[in-house]
Design an enzyme around this catalytic site. Structure first.
Site, PDB file in Angstrom:
ATOM      1  N   LYS A 238       0.824  -1.206   0.000  1.00 13.66           N
ATOM      2  CA  LYS A 238       0.000   0.000   0.000  1.00 13.66           C
ATOM      3  C   LYS A 238       0.868   1.270   0.000  1.00 13.66           C
ATOM      4  O   LYS A 238       2.088   1.191   0.181  1.00 13.66           O
ATOM      5  CB  LYS A 238      -0.936  -0.042   1.219  1.00 13.66           C
ATOM      6  CG  LYS A 238      -1.999  -1.151   1.151  1.00 13.66           C
ATOM      7  CD  LYS A 238      -2.922  -1.082   2.368  1.00 13.66           C
ATOM      8  CE  LYS A 238      -3.982  -2.176   2.350  1.00 13.66           C
ATOM      9  NZ  LYS A 238      -4.864  -2.088   3.543  1.00 13.66           N
TER      10      LYS A 238
ATOM     11  N   TYR B 186     -12.437  -2.397  -3.258  1.00  7.60           N
ATOM     12  CA  TYR B 186     -13.002  -2.432  -1.912  1.00  7.60           C
ATOM     13  C   TYR B 186     -14.532  -2.394  -1.936  1.00  7.60           C
ATOM     14  O   TYR B 186     -15.160  -1.853  -1.021  1.00  7.60           O
ATOM     15  CB  TYR B 186     -12.445  -1.270  -1.088  1.00  7.60           C
ATOM     16  CG  TYR B 186     -11.032  -1.497  -0.580  1.00  7.60           C
ATOM     17  CD1 TYR B 186     -10.718  -2.645   0.161  1.00  7.60           C
ATOM     18  CD2 TYR B 186     -10.017  -0.575  -0.808  1.00  7.60           C
ATOM     19  CE1 TYR B 186      -9.422  -2.858   0.641  1.00  7.60           C
ATOM     20  CE2 TYR B 186      -8.730  -0.779  -0.321  1.00  7.60           C
ATOM     21  CZ  TYR B 186      -8.439  -1.927   0.404  1.00  7.60           C
ATOM     22  OH  TYR B 186      -7.168  -2.130   0.896  1.00  7.60           O
TER      23      TYR B 186
ATOM     24  N   ASN C 235      -1.896   0.297   6.990  1.00 11.41           N
ATOM     25  CA  ASN C 235      -1.474  -1.011   7.526  1.00 11.41           C
ATOM     26  C   ASN C 235      -0.692  -1.840   6.509  1.00 11.41           C
ATOM     27  O   ASN C 235      -0.670  -3.059   6.549  1.00 11.41           O
ATOM     28  CB  ASN C 235      -2.668  -1.778   8.120  1.00 11.41           C
ATOM     29  CG  ASN C 235      -3.740  -2.086   7.085  1.00 11.41           C
ATOM     30  OD1 ASN C 235      -3.583  -1.763   5.917  1.00 11.41           O
ATOM     31  ND2 ASN C 235      -4.803  -2.727   7.519  1.00 11.41           N
TER      32      ASN C 235
ATOM     33  N   HIS D 281      -2.074  -5.438   1.478  1.00  8.02           N
ATOM     34  CA  HIS D 281      -3.350  -6.085   1.180  1.00  8.02           C
ATOM     35  C   HIS D 281      -3.084  -7.480   0.670  1.00  8.02           C
ATOM     36  O   HIS D 281      -2.154  -7.696  -0.104  1.00  8.02           O
ATOM     37  CB  HIS D 281      -4.127  -5.321   0.091  1.00  8.02           C
ATOM     38  CG  HIS D 281      -5.304  -6.107  -0.423  1.00  8.02           C
ATOM     39  ND1 HIS D 281      -6.528  -6.100   0.212  1.00  8.02           N
ATOM     40  CD2 HIS D 281      -5.425  -6.977  -1.474  1.00  8.02           C
ATOM     41  CE1 HIS D 281      -7.361  -6.923  -0.446  1.00  8.02           C
ATOM     42  NE2 HIS D 281      -6.712  -7.463  -1.467  1.00  8.02           N
TER      43      HIS D 281
ATOM     44  N   GLU E 101      -9.863 -10.079  -7.756  1.00 12.68           N
ATOM     45  CA  GLU E 101      -8.929  -8.975  -7.558  1.00 12.68           C
ATOM     46  C   GLU E 101      -7.740  -9.039  -8.524  1.00 12.68           C
ATOM     47  O   GLU E 101      -7.291  -8.004  -9.025  1.00 12.68           O
ATOM     48  CB  GLU E 101      -8.443  -8.970  -6.108  1.00 12.68           C
ATOM     49  CG  GLU E 101      -9.559  -8.627  -5.124  1.00 12.68           C
ATOM     50  CD  GLU E 101      -9.155  -8.769  -3.658  1.00 12.68           C
ATOM     51  OE1 GLU E 101      -7.990  -9.141  -3.382  1.00 12.68           O
ATOM     52  OE2 GLU E 101     -10.006  -8.495  -2.788  1.00 12.68           O
TER      53      GLU E 101
END
Ligand code: DAT
Ligand code: MG
Length: 149
Positions: A9, A49, A112, A115, A126
């Protein structure tokens, strides 16, 4: 053999942790068969998402994931989905076990770091969102045949 989508990320890219994430994936024995740095558009962020669009944190999540370049990877191996989930650690780093990416390197459920698809079905969806078929490159482990004695 299974494939999963992994994203380093924007916080991982900004903190110089691309190599750390790639290294943990490779050292585990998983294979990277697709990799690219890219910017997530608002449209791609919404699709990726989609399960979270109605959550209160969605606007912040969308802002974050589109805020800077990410590194997207297709990772392959036996049980790749579960293995990557295990090495990521819990969604909220405050609950993530030491030894995991989030448990070792993150402090907040916002940035965080990583993913990973949460099921083989999500993975298929995805991977197709982020990668064209031609961007996924399978290769044998036959490097020894090029050794010159
Ligand atoms: P994961 O990334 O572990 O698969 P998820 O799919 O449930 O977690 O959520 C996607 C991302 O959304 C997560 O990495 C961080 C953010 N998020 C999840 N729950 C949140 C919450 N309660 N508050 C703020 N952000 C949250
Ligand atoms: Mg998820």
């Amino acid at each position: 053999m299974q494939r999963t989508l992994v994203l380093a990320k924007p916080d991982a890219v900004q903190r110089g942790l691309i190599g750390e994430l790639v290294s943990r994936i490779e050292r585990r024995g998983l294979r990277i068969v697709g990799i690219k740095m890219m910017r997530v558009s608002e449209d791609l962020g919404r699709r990726h998402y989609a399960a979270h669009v109605d959550k209160p944190f969605f606007p912040g999540l969308l802002k974050f994931i589109t805020s800077g370049p990410i590194v997207a990877m297709v990772v392959e191996g036996p049980n790749a989905v579960e293995l990557v989930r295990n090495l990521m650690g819990a969604t909220n780093p405050k609950n993530a076990a030491p030894g995991t990416v989030r448990g070792d390197l993150a402090v907040s459920v916002g940035p965080n770091l990583i993913h990973g698809s949460d099921s083989p079905e999500s993975a298929e969806r995805e991977v197709a969102l982020f990668f064209a078929k031609s961007e996924i490159l399978d290769y044998p482990r036959d490097i020894d045949r090029w050794v010159i004695e």
